[in-house]
Design an enzyme around this catalytic site. Sequence first.
Site, mmCIF file in Angstrom:
data_model
loop_
_atom_site.group_PDB
_atom_site.id
_atom_site.type_symbol
_atom_site.label_atom_id
_atom_site.label_comp_id
_atom_site.label_asym_id
_atom_site.label_seq_id
_atom_site.Cartn_x
_atom_site.Cartn_y
_atom_site.Cartn_z
ATOM 1 N N ARG A 46 62.995 53.984 -35.352
ATOM 2 C CA ARG A 46 62.194 54.374 -36.514
ATOM 3 C C ARG A 46 61.417 55.650 -36.238
ATOM 4 O O ARG A 46 61.314 56.095 -35.097
ATOM 5 C CB ARG A 46 61.205 53.257 -36.873
ATOM 6 C CG ARG A 46 61.843 51.950 -37.268
ATOM 7 C CD ARG A 46 60.778 50.910 -37.622
ATOM 8 N NE ARG A 46 59.898 50.634 -36.498
ATOM 9 C CZ ARG A 46 58.803 49.887 -36.554
ATOM 10 N NH1 ARG A 46 58.442 49.351 -37.698
ATOM 11 N NH2 ARG A 46 58.064 49.683 -35.478
ATOM 12 N N ASP A 62 58.236 60.792 -24.762
ATOM 13 C CA ASP A 62 57.290 59.800 -25.262
ATOM 14 C C ASP A 62 56.373 59.299 -24.147
ATOM 15 O O ASP A 62 55.163 59.129 -24.346
ATOM 16 C CB ASP A 62 58.027 58.632 -25.922
ATOM 17 C CG ASP A 62 59.084 57.985 -25.021
ATOM 18 O OD1 ASP A 62 59.556 58.637 -24.072
ATOM 19 O OD2 ASP A 62 59.443 56.825 -25.287
ATOM 20 N N ARG A 63 56.931 59.103 -22.956
ATOM 21 C CA ARG A 63 56.128 58.641 -21.826
ATOM 22 C C ARG A 63 55.138 59.717 -21.382
ATOM 23 O O ARG A 63 54.001 59.416 -20.996
ATOM 24 C CB ARG A 63 57.043 58.227 -20.672
ATOM 25 C CG ARG A 63 57.975 57.065 -21.017
ATOM 26 C CD ARG A 63 58.940 56.749 -19.890
ATOM 27 N NE ARG A 63 58.252 56.140 -18.748
ATOM 28 C CZ ARG A 63 58.845 55.887 -17.589
ATOM 29 N NH1 ARG A 63 60.126 56.216 -17.416
ATOM 30 N NH2 ARG A 63 58.173 55.321 -16.605
ATOM 31 N N ASN A 102 63.614 55.448 -31.080
ATOM 32 C CA ASN A 102 65.025 55.062 -31.044
ATOM 33 C C ASN A 102 65.493 54.460 -32.358
ATOM 34 O O ASN A 102 66.658 54.595 -32.731
ATOM 35 C CB ASN A 102 65.254 54.054 -29.910
ATOM 36 C CG ASN A 102 65.117 54.689 -28.553
ATOM 37 O OD1 ASN A 102 65.852 55.602 -28.208
ATOM 38 N ND2 ASN A 102 64.151 54.227 -27.769
ATOM 39 N N THR A 143 68.673 25.209 -29.385
ATOM 40 C CA THR A 143 69.157 26.521 -28.948
ATOM 41 C C THR A 143 68.235 27.630 -29.435
ATOM 42 O O THR A 143 67.869 28.538 -28.678
ATOM 43 C CB THR A 143 70.592 26.749 -29.459
ATOM 44 O OG1 THR A 143 71.455 25.778 -28.890
ATOM 45 C CG2 THR A 143 71.086 28.143 -29.078
#
Length: 244
Positions: free
Chosen positions: A11, A96-97, A9, A172
């Site tokens: 690189r 990819d999966r 997504n 924070t």
Amino acid sequence: MLLAIDVGNTRIKSAVFENNIILEQSVFLKNELEKKIKNILKNFPKVTNLVVASVGNLEKDVFLKLDKNLKVDFITHENQFPFKNRYATPKTLGIDRMVLASGATLQFKNQNRLVIDAGTCITYDFINDNDEYLGGAISPGLRLRYEALHNFTAKLPLLALENPENFIGNSTAESIHSGVVNGVLNEIDGFIAEYKQIYPKFTIILTGGDAVFLAKRLKNTIFANSNFLLESLNHLFQYKINND
């Protein structure tokens, strides 16, 4: 020699293989692809095949015009895979999966396997000892969580990944780091615990851009390999040759 390319997504990762040995690997942005690949082919003139797994938007023509003598293989849903796909919507399962599931099936035979890919998204993919792909889960990765906190609130800053100094954040920034990092760690350990309720014994493979960062902080024993997708592409390519 084989050049394996993983178009993600954000690189692109590449590796030159001679059999199962990585000779060189690179990580670069999409606008650098043509220059980078041509440079790799110049340095490794014995590369004859290119195998590509892509979840990005790159057109096939980008690769086909690189070298007319290069045999280019794009992994698609029509490929032959070493597992039985039990996903209810097999055509929507990310390439990819499927490549990761293939690598797990081919490298860790006759066992249950859970592949966790910690990248832009965190994906969980389970393949049982009968080589059946059962499915898994998808959740936001570390970077997406930082960006979501910044983009969907009025005042929270956008921070870079950092290991929280304290579990109880006393500022924070520290609260954000604790929430993001500990949230992901507890999520992964929690998923593993849930799988153990059903499958008491299985191999866990952790990969992706954040694998190294997460591996040393997780409670569970895992096989961490940030190059697992590229290696899986190489194994899947060899599987295809042997089964043609």
